[in-house]
Write an enzyme that holds these catalytic residues in place. Structure first.
Site, short mmCIF file in Angstrom:
data_model
loop_
_atom_site.label_atom_id
_atom_site.label_comp_id
_atom_site.label_asym_id
_atom_site.label_seq_id
_atom_site.Cartn_x
_atom_site.Cartn_y
_atom_site.Cartn_z
N LYS A 86 0.86 -1.19 0.00
CA LYS A 86 0.00 0.00 0.00
C LYS A 86 0.89 1.23 0.00
O LYS A 86 1.72 1.41 0.90
CB LYS A 86 -0.91 0.00 1.23
CG LYS A 86 -1.94 -1.12 1.20
CD LYS A 86 -2.67 -1.25 2.51
CE LYS A 86 -3.71 -0.17 2.70
NZ LYS A 86 -4.47 -0.38 3.97
O1 G3P Z 1 -6.65 1.27 5.56
C1 G3P Z 1 -7.64 2.25 5.56
C2 G3P Z 1 -8.80 1.92 6.41
O2 G3P Z 1 -8.44 0.89 7.30
C3 G3P Z 1 -9.33 3.09 7.15
O3 G3P Z 1 -10.36 2.69 7.96
O4 G3P Z 1 -11.92 2.83 9.83
O5 G3P Z 1 -9.64 3.82 10.06
O6 G3P Z 1 -11.34 4.91 8.60
P1 G3P Z 1 -10.85 3.63 9.18
#
Ligand code: G3P
Length: 224
Positions: A86
């Site tokens: 990533k």
């Molecule tokens: O890798 C990106 C994703 O995990 C973000 O999720 O829930 O932290 O917004 P969140």
């Protein structure tokens, strides 16, 4: 649509794989920090569990393109060349994406908040773009509409890049994208489990069991 787990706790991952059709695991630095252990120990455990062919996404954290490239080499030398690295969709990231794609690595362009970012990443030839649905919503925009616009953009331009949608807070967000046919979504364990969290269904199944037991006796099944 592929369904991945956005978490690094091996017990959660094992448990979800035991019951549900899971296509892989995604991580990010925040997720790894929640395990409180050496990230490579955590990631190796996940790799060993999902197997060499399993889909695993691991994020580079450098700020400079050349360092991101070096990190990608290191990540894949330990976790396998098919590990999706990533790379954040920032200026230095686009430079790293182009270098790494020429070298044949699998790349997920992450931290996508707009179709324009996704367009640039797709032009770099990345395998996935990862828009953050809920975080886009929290900025006052429409996360689902943004992902749909990205999908339309990819289709209209005949890109081979797929969408790996992330940052979901509920199953309604997920299902809006399932019906739109995007390539993949990654869900936290809580949202993953909520896909099958329906008290009415549980009650219906319990009623079937109870009715059968009233006919044949407690604990009896169709095995008699
Ligand atoms: O890798 C990106 C994703 O995990 C973000 O999720 O829930 O932290 O917004 P969140």
């Amino acid at each position: 649509m592929k369904l991945l787990i956005d978490d690094a706790h091996i017990e959660e991952i094992r448990s979800l794989y035991a019951y549900y059709p899971v296509d892989g695991v995604t991580t990010n630095p925040t997720i790894l920090s929640k395990c409180g252990k050496d990230p490579y120990i955590v990631l190796q455990e996940i790799r060993d569990f999902i197997g060499a062919e399993g889909e695993l996404h691991v994020q580079a954290v450098s700020r400079i393109a050349e360092d991101m490239v070096e990190e990608a080499h290191h990540i894949t030398s330990i976790l396998g060349k098919n590990t999706c690295v990533k790379i954040p969709s920032v200026k230095e990231g686009y430079k790293a994406m182009q270098i790494l794609k020429k070298e044949g690595y699998r790349i997920t362009a992450t931290a996508i908040y707009s179709p324009a970012q996704a367009f640039l990443a797709a032009k770099c030839g990345v395998d996935y773009v990862a828009p953050y649905v809920n975080r886009i919503d929290n900025l006052g925009y429409d996360g689902i509409a943004t992902v749909k616009e990205i999908q339309d953009m990819l289709t209209a331009n005949h890109f081979e890049t797929g969408i790996l949608a992330a940052s979901f807070k509920n199953t309604r967000q997920v299902m809006s994208l399932v019906t739109y046919g995007i390539t993949a979504a990654t869900l936290s364990p809580d949202v993953f489990k909520a896909m099958n969290n329906n008290q009415s269904v549980e009650s219906a199944v319990e009623a079937f069991i109870s009715d059968f037991e009233s006919l044949r006796g407690k604990g009896k099944t169709m095995l008699y």
